[in-house]
Structure formats: structure tokens, C-alpha cells
Design a protein around this motif. Structure first.
Motif, PDB file in Angstrom:
ATOM      1  N   THR A  57       0.816  -1.209   0.000  1.00 43.99           N
ATOM      2  CA  THR A  57       0.000   0.000   0.000  1.00 43.99           C
ATOM      3  C   THR A  57       0.849   1.258   0.000  1.00 43.99           C
ATOM      4  O   THR A  57       0.332   2.366  -0.195  1.00 43.99           O
ATOM      5  N   PHE A  58       2.158   1.092   0.233  1.00 44.05           N
ATOM      6  CA  PHE A  58       3.063   2.247   0.202  1.00 44.05           C
ATOM      7  C   PHE A  58       3.513   2.473  -1.236  1.00 44.05           C
ATOM      8  O   PHE A  58       4.243   1.671  -1.810  1.00 44.05           O
ATOM      9  N   ALA A  59       3.063   3.557  -1.835  1.00 41.36           N
ATOM     10  CA  ALA A  59       3.440   3.866  -3.220  1.00 41.36           C
ATOM     11  C   ALA A  59       4.877   4.369  -3.260  1.00 41.36           C
ATOM     12  O   ALA A  59       5.299   5.151  -2.403  1.00 41.36           O
ATOM     13  N   SER A  60       5.615   3.922  -4.251  1.00 42.45           N
ATOM     14  CA  SER A  60       7.003   4.350  -4.381  1.00 42.45           C
ATOM     15  C   SER A  60       7.302   4.692  -5.834  1.00 42.45           C
ATOM     16  O   SER A  60       6.581   4.301  -6.751  1.00 42.45           O
ATOM     17  N   GLY A  61       8.397   5.385  -6.025  1.00 37.97           N
ATOM     18  CA  GLY A  61       8.906   5.592  -7.368  1.00 37.97           C
ATOM     19  C   GLY A  61       9.590   4.325  -7.858  1.00 37.97           C
ATOM     20  O   GLY A  61       9.745   3.350  -7.109  1.00 37.97           O
ATOM     21  N   VAL A  62       9.995   4.321  -9.114  1.00 35.06           N
ATOM     22  CA  VAL A  62      10.649   3.161  -9.707  1.00 35.06           C
ATOM     23  C   VAL A  62      11.942   3.629 -10.371  1.00 35.06           C
ATOM     24  O   VAL A  62      11.956   4.654 -11.067  1.00 35.06           O
ATOM     25  N   ALA A  76      15.971  -3.351 -12.118  1.00 34.57           N
ATOM     26  CA  ALA A  76      14.874  -2.503 -11.665  1.00 34.57           C
ATOM     27  C   ALA A  76      14.859  -2.483 -10.148  1.00 34.57           C
ATOM     28  O   ALA A  76      14.994  -3.526  -9.504  1.00 34.57           O
ATOM     29  N   CYS A  77      14.695  -1.290  -9.581  1.00 31.79           N
ATOM     30  CA  CYS A  77      14.783  -1.142  -8.131  1.00 31.79           C
ATOM     31  C   CYS A  77      13.705  -0.183  -7.640  1.00 31.79           C
ATOM     32  O   CYS A  77      13.662   0.981  -8.041  1.00 31.79           O
ATOM     33  N   GLN A  78      12.861  -0.694  -6.775  1.00 27.41           N
ATOM     34  CA  GLN A  78      11.796   0.112  -6.184  1.00 27.41           C
ATOM     35  C   GLN A  78      12.238   0.740  -4.863  1.00 27.41           C
ATOM     36  O   GLN A  78      11.736   1.788  -4.461  1.00 27.41           O
ATOM     37  N   SER A  79      13.195   0.094  -4.180  1.00 28.88           N
ATOM     38  CA  SER A  79      13.603   0.535  -2.845  1.00 28.88           C
ATOM     39  C   SER A  79      14.803   1.470  -2.926  1.00 28.88           C
ATOM     40  O   SER A  79      15.939   1.096  -2.636  1.00 28.88           O
ATOM     41  N   PHE A  80      14.544   2.689  -3.335  1.00 27.32           N
ATOM     42  CA  PHE A  80      15.572   3.728  -3.453  1.00 27.32           C
ATOM     43  C   PHE A  80      15.120   4.949  -2.665  1.00 27.32           C
ATOM     44  O   PHE A  80      13.930   5.264  -2.629  1.00 27.32           O
ATOM     45  N   ALA A  81      16.071   5.623  -2.019  1.00 25.41           N
ATOM     46  CA  ALA A  81      15.712   6.806  -1.238  1.00 25.41           C
ATOM     47  C   ALA A  81      16.917   7.718  -1.079  1.00 25.41           C
ATOM     48  O   ALA A  81      18.068   7.270  -1.122  1.00 25.41           O
ATOM     49  N   SER A  82      16.644   9.005  -0.886  1.00 27.99           N
ATOM     50  CA  SER A  82      17.697   9.919  -0.477  1.00 27.99           C
ATOM     51  C   SER A  82      18.009   9.632   0.988  1.00 27.99           C
ATOM     52  O   SER A  82      17.141   9.211   1.755  1.00 27.99           O
ATOM     53  N   PHE A  92      19.978   2.344  -1.827  1.00 29.84           N
ATOM     54  CA  PHE A  92      19.023   1.420  -2.430  1.00 29.84           C
ATOM     55  C   PHE A  92      19.216   0.059  -1.778  1.00 29.84           C
ATOM     56  O   PHE A  92      20.272  -0.243  -1.212  1.00 29.84           O
ATOM     57  N   MET A  93      18.184  -0.754  -1.827  1.00 27.27           N
ATOM     58  CA  MET A  93      18.225  -2.097  -1.273  1.00 27.27           C
ATOM     59  C   MET A  93      18.167  -3.115  -2.405  1.00 27.27           C
ATOM     60  O   MET A  93      17.414  -2.950  -3.356  1.00 27.27           O
ATOM     61  N   VAL A  94      18.962  -4.161  -2.286  1.00 27.36           N
ATOM     62  CA  VAL A  94      19.025  -5.187  -3.312  1.00 27.36           C
ATOM     63  C   VAL A  94      19.035  -6.553  -2.630  1.00 27.36           C
ATOM     64  O   VAL A  94      19.657  -6.731  -1.573  1.00 27.36           O
ATOM     65  N   ALA A  95      18.316  -7.511  -3.202  1.00 26.20           N
ATOM     66  CA  ALA A  95      18.264  -8.857  -2.639  1.00 26.20           C
ATOM     67  C   ALA A  95      19.650  -9.490  -2.636  1.00 26.20           C
ATOM     68  O   ALA A  95      20.426  -9.337  -3.585  1.00 26.20           O
ATOM     69  N   VAL A 173      22.706  -0.591   0.217  1.00 23.63           N
ATOM     70  CA  VAL A 173      23.853   0.001  -0.476  1.00 23.63           C
ATOM     71  C   VAL A 173      23.742   1.524  -0.398  1.00 23.63           C
ATOM     72  O   VAL A 173      22.740   2.105  -0.817  1.00 23.63           O
ATOM     73  N   VAL A 174      24.766   2.147   0.160  1.00 23.19           N
ATOM     74  CA  VAL A 174      24.805   3.602   0.287  1.00 23.19           C
ATOM     75  C   VAL A 174      25.758   4.155  -0.758  1.00 23.19           C
ATOM     76  O   VAL A 174      26.895   3.684  -0.899  1.00 23.19           O
ATOM     77  N   GLY A 175      25.284   5.123  -1.522  1.00 19.40           N
ATOM     78  CA  GLY A 175      26.106   5.738  -2.552  1.00 19.40           C
ATOM     79  C   GLY A 175      26.364   7.204  -2.265  1.00 19.40           C
ATOM     80  O   GLY A 175      25.465   7.918  -1.800  1.00 19.40           O
ATOM     81  N   ARG A 176      27.580   7.638  -2.515  1.00 18.83           N
ATOM     82  CA  ARG A 176      27.913   9.064  -2.397  1.00 18.83           C
ATOM     83  C   ARG A 176      27.707   9.713  -3.760  1.00 18.83           C
ATOM     84  O   ARG A 176      28.273   9.275  -4.765  1.00 18.83           O
ATOM     85  N   VAL A 177      26.877  10.738  -3.800  1.00 20.11           N
ATOM     86  CA  VAL A 177      26.485  11.358  -5.063  1.00 20.11           C
ATOM     87  C   VAL A 177      27.623  12.217  -5.603  1.00 20.11           C
ATOM     88  O   VAL A 177      28.159  13.075  -4.896  1.00 20.11           O
TER      89      VAL A 177
END
Length: 202
Positions: A57-62, A76-82, A92-95, A173-177
Motif C-alpha cells: 500500500t506504500f506507493a514508491s517511485g521506480v 529494476a529497483c523500487q527501494s531507493f531513497a535519499s 538502495f536495497m538489493v536482494a 547500499v549507500v552511494g555518495r552522489v
């Protein structure tokens, strides 16, 4: 400051520590971890189907996360966030069973492509395991990492891998922009809600 090669080496050491393959090929998925956190005489854990139903029910970006290489990697990754403004970090989270993640880890860099409303089919292509995901896909190189930057994406975020943490059956996974931008002419965002793509009303 650690360069791309140094960060890639760090991530490869991490992959070795958890038993992931680091050779160029073939790439095998990590074994599924034992996630049981309660004893047999305690209450049962949350039912996975119910967990998915409620969290759906939680809408996310893709997004599509990509990395450079002789054969570029992407999924494809749905679990991405600042994550942080100072320093600029995203996550982002990856299996842990992903066969694409070790290739991204070896590159030490990645680009997050935020998909636009008209890129649902593109997303489906990158969600398929084992296929030639880049066949017929237009892209150029992100300015810092050289990762594929997909044409028509609403935004892109070019990153160096900053840290990797375990999170149950996923990795965080944490990325430095290092660079980022938007396509002002792109359609609105592609959303995912209750197992289906959705878009914002016009």
C-alpha cells in the motif's frame, strides 16, 4: 579520498566476507540467509504474504540502477531513497540473491535512473533475470562513473559506492552522489502501488 578502484576493492572484500562470488564469471546468487528471529515456542513471525500485501500500500517511485562494464549491469529497483544532504548520500536495497549486484559491486560505482511515467515496459525489461537487459535501450555514459544513463529517465543520480550494510535477506547500499540531473522534458514519475504501475493524475 578513496577512488573508484579502491571502493570497488572494498566492496569485493565485503562480498568475499559473506561468501559472495567475486570472479568475473559466472556470478552466482548468495544463499538465502536464515532469517528466523524467534524461537519455536514463541509467536510465529509475520506471514510473508501479509507483509507484502500491507507494505504494497506504500506507493514508491521506480528506478533502474546501472553500472559500467564490458557488459553493463542493471536492475529494476523500487527501494531507493535519499539518505543525507551533507554529505550527499542515497541508498538502495538489493536482494542478496541478486546476480546483478556483484557486478555493480565490482564496478564500485552506479547510476540511479528515476523512471518516467512512460517507461513501464523499460522497467519490466530490467526486472527480468538473465536477459540482455540493454538490448535496444538508448543510453549514454553518466559523467563521473560512466554508468549507463537511460534516455528518457526523469532524473539520474551518479554515485560511488560509499558503504554496504546487511539487512536480512537484502543488502543496503549507500552511494555518495558525484553528479545528478533531471530531464525537464520527461513525463511525470512512474509509480508502483499494490503490485502495479501507476502514474500521477494529469
Amino acid at each position: 579520498m578513496m577512488g573508484h578502484a579502491g571502493m570497488a576493492a572494498t566492496v569485493v572484500r565485503y562480498l568475499r566476507s559473506v561468501g559472495a562470488p567475486t570472479a568475473a564469471a559466472p556470478v552466482e546468487p548468495l544463499p538465502r540467509p536464515d532469517l528466523r528471529a524467534v524461537r519455536d515456542d514463541e509467536r510465529a513471525p509475520v506471514d510473508p504474504a501479509e507483509f507484502r500485501r500491507v507494505l504494497g500500500t506504500f506507493a514508491s517511485g521506480v528506478t533502474v540502477v546501472t553500472a559500467p562494464g564490458e557488459e553493463p549491469a542493471g536492475f529494476a529497483c523500487q527501494s531507493f531513497a535519499s539518505l543525507s544532504l551533507d554529505p550527499p548520500l542515497v541508498a538502495f536495497m538489493v536482494a542478496r540473491t541478486s546476480t546483478t549486484w556483484p557486478r555493480i559491486a565490482r564496478a564500485g560505482v552506479f547510476c540511479v535512473n528515476v523512471l518516467a511515467a512512460d517507461q513501464g515496459e523499460l522497467c519490466r525489461g530490467f526486472a527480468v533475470s538473465g536477459a540482455d537487459k540493454f538490448a535496444g535501450v538508448a543510453y549514454d555514459a553518466a559523467p563521473v562513473s560512466g554508468s549507463p544513463r537511460l534516455a528518457g529517465a526523469a532524473a539520474w543520480v551518479d554515485c560511488v559506492i560509499h558503504a554496504v550494510h546487511t539487512g536480512g535477506d537484502h543488502l543496503i547500499v549507500v552511494g555518495r552522489v558525484r553528479a545528478l540531473g533531471t530531464d525537464q522534458g520527461a513525463a511525470g514519475p512512474l509509480l508502483f502501488h499494490r503490485g502495479r504501475f501507476a502514474t500521477l493524475p494529469g
